[in-house]
Design an enzyme around this catalytic site. Structure first.
Site, mmCIF file in Angstrom:
data_model
loop_
_atom_site.group_PDB
_atom_site.id
_atom_site.type_symbol
_atom_site.label_atom_id
_atom_site.label_comp_id
_atom_site.label_asym_id
_atom_site.label_seq_id
_atom_site.Cartn_x
_atom_site.Cartn_y
_atom_site.Cartn_z
ATOM 1 N N ARG A 15 0.834 -1.201 0.000
ATOM 2 C CA ARG A 15 0.000 0.000 0.000
ATOM 3 C C ARG A 15 0.869 1.252 0.000
ATOM 4 N NH1 ARG A 15 -1.924 2.727 4.401
ATOM 5 N NH2 ARG A 15 -1.821 0.899 5.749
ATOM 6 N N TYR A 67 -15.444 17.170 -17.812
ATOM 7 C CA TYR A 67 -15.943 15.792 -17.819
ATOM 8 C C TYR A 67 -17.028 15.616 -16.750
ATOM 9 C CZ TYR A 67 -15.766 10.822 -16.484
ATOM 10 O OH TYR A 67 -16.088 9.544 -16.135
ATOM 11 N N ASP A 108 -5.427 18.695 -15.987
ATOM 12 C CA ASP A 108 -5.702 17.334 -16.451
ATOM 13 C C ASP A 108 -5.121 17.218 -17.858
ATOM 14 O OD1 ASP A 108 -6.845 15.002 -17.568
ATOM 15 O OD2 ASP A 108 -8.570 15.140 -16.245
ATOM 16 N N LYS A 127 -6.592 5.751 -20.451
ATOM 17 C CA LYS A 127 -6.809 6.214 -21.811
ATOM 18 C C LYS A 127 -5.547 6.014 -22.667
ATOM 19 C CE LYS A 127 -10.855 7.654 -20.255
ATOM 20 N NZ LYS A 127 -10.751 7.615 -18.790
#
Length: 392
Positions: A45, A97, A169, A194
């Site tokens: 983690r 978005y 972004d 993406k």
């Protein structure tokens, strides 16, 4: 060193074994020699060797200080937003978005964080919207789905003058086309699902920061919240990045051809593509981007949801799906898919028409993709092919 060479050789050979492919360290924990004495890893983690390679890779590509890999793009965004506290304000690009709109308005506003949406393609509006409580300016450039371009360098100067963090972004452009940190941004975010991973087989998010104080805060948020990328997804993303240069070169070339073809089609109203000279702020895109990307959006003269759905249901090569950046071409109808949770009034205010269709252009032959769009758009014609049918 040229970009393609630098990218490939930024991915290291495994020091332990000499493996030319980054190993998948599928382990939850690591044996220690003594309490606190280890080989740099204690628990996956907090840190994992496979994830670490990806984090260093994206950091190098973005020319940042440190990178972080998350379980999704939205979890990456969540970690950045947790830099804020009650009473702070975000100035956000209005043409955003749908998932971002939701996390801003449905989640963080409940915690007393106000969001002011503005057309950031107009730098004067950015300056006019700043308040004493503005702590983050949130950009997408290009935006999703109308591909608006914001002047990152000019906005970064405004942000610095007012002691505001600039977050960009960069999913649409990738670091191969645009490097916001070099233009003055403080934080860059990617949905690595993406273009970076590139094959529609990964959900992943990345954050890159420009300085140690931000790195310490994001690392803490990542570790405490536990929204980390698994070793296997990290490996897949690294593997995808290896071919990013070649994929993106073809996608940009195809998208440019399609955008120019759409601009001349009689049924098409507007074409959104930063590479077109008619696109708003094309001159800024030309200055801050190395190419214009693989996404094209367009709307119809017969502007209606029904007509848009008729088109997206008619394509053969363009697959109807809520994503982009893969090797197969896809298309999306934002009003009923990715942006359906944005109120209609707000959506139309930002210029997102009912008939807007977003194309994610893949690596197929450009002529085949154009022919696919042609046969779909032809379905709007009367049998005689002379007049556009407006569906009610």
């Amino acid at each position: 060193m040229k970009t393609a060479t630098q990218l490939i050789h930024s991915i290291p050979v495994d020091e332990l074994t000499g493996a030319i492919s980054v190993p998948i360290y599928q382990t939850s924990t690591f044996v220690q020699e003594s309490p606190g004495i280890n080989k740099g890893f204690e628990f996956s983690r907090a840190n994992n060797p496979t994830r670490k390679v990806l984090e260093e890779l994206i950091c190098n590509l973005e020319e940042g200080y440190a990178g972080f890999a998350f379980a999704s793009g939205m979890s990456a965004i969540d970690a950045v937003l947790k830099l804020l506290k009650t009473g702070d304000e975000i100035m956000a690009v209005e043409d955003t978005y749908g998932g971002i709109f939701q996390i801003f308005t449905h989640m963080f506003e409940r915690f007393g964080i106000k969001v002011n949406f503005v057309d950031t393609s107009n730098t004067d509006k950015v300056l006019a919207t700043i308040t004493p409580n503005t702590k983050i300016i949130w950009l997408e450039s290009p935006t999703n789905p109308t591909l608006r371009i914001s002047d990152i360098k000019s906005i970064s100067k405004i942000a610095k003058q007012h002691n505001i963090l600039l977050v960009v972004d960069n999913t649409f452009s990738t670091p191969l086309l645009q490097q916001p940190l070099t233009l003055g941004a403080d934080i860059v975010i990617h949905s690595a699902s993406k273009y970076l991973a590139g094959h529609c087989d990964v959900i992943a998010g990345l954050v890159v920061v420009n300085a140690k104080p931000l790195a310490d805060q994001i690392r803490y948020n990542q570790n405490i919240s536990g929204s980390i990328l698994s070793p296997f997804e990290a490996w897949l993303t690294i593997r995808g990045i290896e071919t990013l240069y070649l994929r993106l070169e073809k996608q940009c070339s195809n998208a440019s051809a399609i955008a120019n073809w759409l601009a001349a089609h009689p049924a098409v109203d507007k074409v959104y593509y930063p590479g077109l000279a008619t696109h708003k702020n094309h001159h800024i895109a030309r200055k801050q981007q190395k190419n214009y990307g693989g996404l094209v959006s367009f709307s119809l003269k017969s502007d209606s949801i029904k007509n848009a759905i008729r088109i997206v249901n008619a394509t053969k090569l363009f697959k109807l799906a809520e994503s982009f950046g893969g090797v197969k071409s896809m298309l999306d109808h934002p009003a009923t898919m990715t942006h359906r949770n944005i109120p209609e009034e707000f959506r139309k205010k930002t210029g997102l028409q009912d008939s807007c269709i977003r194309l994610s252009v893949g690596i197929e032959d450009a002529d085949d993709l154009i022919n696919d769009l042609k046969q779909a758009l032809d379905k709007l014609n009367h049998p005689a092919g002379k007049q556009i049918t407006v569906l009610q």
